[in-house]
Design an enzyme around this catalytic site. Structure first.
Site, PDB file in Angstrom:
ATOM      1  N   GLU A 276      23.823   6.736 -20.868  1.00  0.00           N
ATOM      2  CA  GLU A 276      23.362   6.233 -22.160  1.00  0.00           C
ATOM      3  C   GLU A 276      24.594   5.771 -22.917  1.00  0.00           C
ATOM      4  OE1 GLU A 276      21.106   8.722 -24.700  1.00  0.00           O
ATOM      5  OE2 GLU A 276      19.705   9.336 -23.140  1.00  0.00           O
TER       6      GLU A 276
ATOM      7  N   ASP B  96      21.390  11.999 -35.115  1.00  0.00           N
ATOM      8  CA  ASP B  96      22.564  12.541 -34.436  1.00  0.00           C
ATOM      9  C   ASP B  96      23.141  13.746 -35.158  1.00  0.00           C
ATOM     10  OD1 ASP B  96      22.373  10.560 -32.550  1.00  0.00           O
ATOM     11  OD2 ASP B  96      23.723   9.196 -33.600  1.00  0.00           O
TER      12      ASP B  96
END
Length: 267
Positions: free
Chosen positions: A49, A60
């Site tokens: 990724e 995040d």
């Protein structure tokens, strides 16, 4: 079928789960991140990724936010993601991009898709876009045979589960925990059931992320998922050695090998 679907099916035929590793482009530099991704592949990552740094990364956790902020401060651009994608593909792995929608929208969805395809990329993970958002990305991706990967969570309703799984290709990203990304001491309960719900709803393949940090975690998730996704634990290897790329890569290799042993049943 794309290279992503092919690779996941090949790995399943081997009787194991795939190891999917996340790193953001531009941290500690564009060249350094591309090299780190290639080193992950050499150490056992099957799919990378490639993270596109963004100034408002709502999903995040702290370590990835810090890495993204550093990358942006160094002038990392959207186009740099394609440099990293090429590096991953040259190393023999499949590359998908993990990005929030706004950078792709500003770059131009069709232009982004064309440049991703030219770099050898196979798909895009969109954590902040739902299939019914009307963004137009799905149509752009479908005409270029690029996989679009959406997320499901423990709280996803039955109706939303079917909508998301039917609209996803390559795989569905099952979030193992509520909240932002990050390392955890254990994998949350209910994840195996979540994977089953996604498969029942038509998911082509289901990969699990959020919270995996050890080989033991990877082995646990690999029992029921098509892929094990690891991000923060890998980013931390580089973050812990901000002024010494070689030391960071050495730590990255060691962590990757441990995780790879987990998905291969050697832990």
């Amino acid at each position: 079928m794309t290279a992503l679907g092919d690779r996941l099916d090949q790995i399943k035929a081997e009787g194991r789960s795939a190891l999917i590793g996340y790193l953001p482009v531009g941290f500690p530099s564009v060249e350094g991140s591309a090299r780190a991704m290639q080193e992950m592949v050499a150490a056992g990552v099957d799919i990378v990724e490639v993270g596109l740094p963004y100034s408002d990364p709502v999903m995040d956790g702290e370590i990835i936010q810090l890495a993204a902020e550093s990358a942006l401060a160094r002038g990392t651009r959207v186009s740099d993601v394609f440099t990293a994608v090429r590096a991953v593909v040259e190393a023999g792995a499949v590359a998908v991009v993990m990005s929030y929608w706004n950078p792709i929208l500003q770059y131009g969805p069709a232009r982004f898709a064309d440049d991703l395809l030219a770099a050898g990329g196979s798909g895009v993970i969109l954590p902040d876009i739902t299939p019914d958002a009307g963004s137009g990305w799905a149509e752009v991706a479908a005409t270029r045979d690029i996989d679009t990967i959406h997320l499901v969570a423990l709280t996803t309703t039955t109706e939303r589960m079917h909508l998301t799984c039917q609209a996803s290709s390559g795989f569905v990203y099952a979030a193992a925990l509520m909240g932002v990304t990050g390392e955890r001491s254990s994998i949350g309960g209910g994840v195996e059931e979540l994977v089953g719900r996604a498969r029942d709803a038509g998911a082509p393949r289901v990969c699990v992320g959020l919270g995996v940090k050890t080989g033991e975690h990877a082995a646990q998730v690999a029992r029921y998922a098509d892929g094990v996704i690891v991000g923060s634990a890998l980013v931390r290897c580089l973050a812990d050695h901000p002024d010494d790329l070689e030391a960071g890569i050495a730590a990255l290799r060691a962590t990757t090998r441990e995780l790879a042993a987990g998905v291969r049943g050697h832990v």
